[in-house]
Design a protein around this motif. Structure first.
Motif, PDB file in Angstrom:
ATOM      1  N   GLY A  18      -3.453   0.480 -10.402  1.00  0.00           N
ATOM      2  CA  GLY A  18      -1.857   0.670  -9.963  1.00  0.00           C
ATOM      3  C   GLY A  18      -1.590   1.611  -8.805  1.00  0.00           C
ATOM      4  O   GLY A  18      -0.766   1.242  -8.096  1.00  0.00           O
ATOM      5  N   PHE A  72      -2.863   0.183  -5.452  1.00  0.00           N
ATOM      6  CA  PHE A  72      -1.821  -0.778  -4.945  1.00  0.00           C
ATOM      7  C   PHE A  72      -0.261  -0.226  -4.395  1.00  0.00           C
ATOM      8  O   PHE A  72       0.133  -0.618  -3.567  1.00  0.00           O
ATOM      9  CB  PHE A  72      -1.552  -1.917  -6.045  1.00  0.00           C
ATOM     10  CG  PHE A  72      -2.495  -3.099  -6.363  1.00  0.00           C
ATOM     11  CD1 PHE A  72      -3.704  -2.957  -5.697  1.00  0.00           C
ATOM     12  CD2 PHE A  72      -2.379  -3.777  -7.371  1.00  0.00           C
ATOM     13  CE1 PHE A  72      -4.509  -3.897  -5.694  1.00  0.00           C
ATOM     14  CE2 PHE A  72      -3.491  -4.880  -7.535  1.00  0.00           C
ATOM     15  CZ  PHE A  72      -4.453  -4.825  -6.776  1.00  0.00           C
ATOM     16  N   VAL A 124       4.020  -5.299  -8.746  1.00  0.00           N
ATOM     17  CA  VAL A 124       2.670  -5.316  -9.414  1.00  0.00           C
ATOM     18  C   VAL A 124       1.866  -3.863  -9.672  1.00  0.00           C
ATOM     19  O   VAL A 124       1.601  -3.762 -10.724  1.00  0.00           O
ATOM     20  CB  VAL A 124       1.447  -6.038  -8.349  1.00  0.00           C
ATOM     21  CG1 VAL A 124       0.316  -5.990  -9.125  1.00  0.00           C
ATOM     22  CG2 VAL A 124       1.928  -7.530  -8.228  1.00  0.00           C
ATOM     23  N   ALA A 125       2.427  -2.963  -8.714  1.00  0.00           N
ATOM     24  CA  ALA A 125       1.882  -1.725  -8.888  1.00  0.00           C
ATOM     25  C   ALA A 125       2.415  -1.025 -10.095  1.00  0.00           C
ATOM     26  O   ALA A 125       1.847  -0.409 -10.951  1.00  0.00           O
ATOM     27  CB  ALA A 125       2.042  -0.870  -7.712  1.00  0.00           C
ATOM     28  N   ASP A 141       6.921  -4.592  -0.049  1.00  0.00           N
ATOM     29  CA  ASP A 141       6.070  -5.800  -0.448  1.00  0.00           C
ATOM     30  C   ASP A 141       6.055  -5.969  -1.863  1.00  0.00           C
ATOM     31  O   ASP A 141       6.345  -5.035  -2.753  1.00  0.00           O
ATOM     32  CB  ASP A 141       4.530  -5.514   0.219  1.00  0.00           C
ATOM     33  CG  ASP A 141       3.803  -6.905   0.012  1.00  0.00           C
ATOM     34  OD1 ASP A 141       4.088  -8.085  -0.259  1.00  0.00           O
ATOM     35  OD2 ASP A 141       2.454  -6.762   0.045  1.00  0.00           O
ATOM     36  N   THR A 142       5.842  -6.979  -2.462  1.00  0.00           N
ATOM     37  CA  THR A 142       5.849  -7.417  -4.040  1.00  0.00           C
ATOM     38  C   THR A 142       4.710  -6.623  -4.445  1.00  0.00           C
ATOM     39  O   THR A 142       5.048  -6.311  -5.699  1.00  0.00           O
ATOM     40  CB  THR A 142       5.541  -8.979  -4.097  1.00  0.00           C
ATOM     41  OG1 THR A 142       6.542  -9.780  -3.427  1.00  0.00           O
ATOM     42  CG2 THR A 142       5.815  -9.348  -5.578  1.00  0.00           C
ATOM     43  N   ARG A 143       3.528  -6.518  -3.814  1.00  0.00           N
ATOM     44  CA  ARG A 143       2.382  -5.435  -4.543  1.00  0.00           C
ATOM     45  C   ARG A 143       3.114  -4.295  -4.840  1.00  0.00           C
ATOM     46  O   ARG A 143       2.605  -3.763  -5.911  1.00  0.00           O
ATOM     47  CB  ARG A 143       1.298  -5.518  -3.445  1.00  0.00           C
ATOM     48  CG  ARG A 143       0.076  -4.926  -4.245  1.00  0.00           C
ATOM     49  CD  ARG A 143      -0.994  -4.757  -2.918  1.00  0.00           C
ATOM     50  NE  ARG A 143      -0.372  -4.018  -1.943  1.00  0.00           N
ATOM     51  CZ  ARG A 143      -1.391  -3.413  -1.084  1.00  0.00           C
ATOM     52  NH1 ARG A 143      -2.555  -3.929  -1.067  1.00  0.00           N
ATOM     53  NH2 ARG A 143      -0.969  -2.674  -0.203  1.00  0.00           N
ATOM     54  N   ARG A 144       3.781  -3.716  -4.083  1.00  0.00           N
ATOM     55  CA  ARG A 144       3.955  -2.132  -4.053  1.00  0.00           C
ATOM     56  C   ARG A 144       5.641  -2.142  -4.986  1.00  0.00           C
ATOM     57  O   ARG A 144       5.561  -1.090  -5.778  1.00  0.00           O
ATOM     58  CB  ARG A 144       4.144  -1.556  -2.803  1.00  0.00           C
ATOM     59  CG  ARG A 144       3.250  -1.090  -1.821  1.00  0.00           C
ATOM     60  CD  ARG A 144       3.441  -0.681  -0.788  1.00  0.00           C
ATOM     61  NE  ARG A 144       2.247  -0.337  -0.054  1.00  0.00           N
ATOM     62  CZ  ARG A 144       1.842  -1.409   0.867  1.00  0.00           C
ATOM     63  NH1 ARG A 144       2.599  -2.477   0.871  1.00  0.00           N
ATOM     64  NH2 ARG A 144       0.668  -1.124   1.534  1.00  0.00           N
TER      65      ARG A 144
END
Length: 86
Positions: A36, A39, A63-64, A57-60
């Motif tokens: 996590g 990311f 998701v993270a 971004d969606t990742r940050r």
């Protein structure tokens, strides 16, 4: 003389606080936390005058944080979980 004391000492066994499953869950939690935070990093720009949309971004943003929360939950479960008594 002290034969009873030595037999009592031999009958005592050293028990660990956690079982094997507790350590496995703790390691999984640490891996989730590390993933996590990995990311979460990045997304900056070298030039302060240029906007980098990768920061949102969606990742940050999704998701993270979810991985970090799951990692903390796994660590709490690893501490609180009591295995089967034999």
């Amino acid at each position: 003389m002290s034969t009873n004391k030595t037999t009592e000492d031999n009958k005592r066994s050293f028990d660990f606080v956690f079982n094997k499953i507790n350590y496995i869950i703790a390691i999984v939690g640490i891996v989730l936390l590390a993933l996590g935070y990995i990311f979460l990093c990045g997304g900056g720009s070298d030039d302060p005058n240029v906007f980098n949309p990768a920061m949102f971004d969606t990742r940050r943003l999704f998701v993270a944080p979810v991985l970090i929360i799951l990692g903390f939950i796994a660590e709490i479960v690893a501490i609180m979980y009591k295995g089967k008594n034999k």
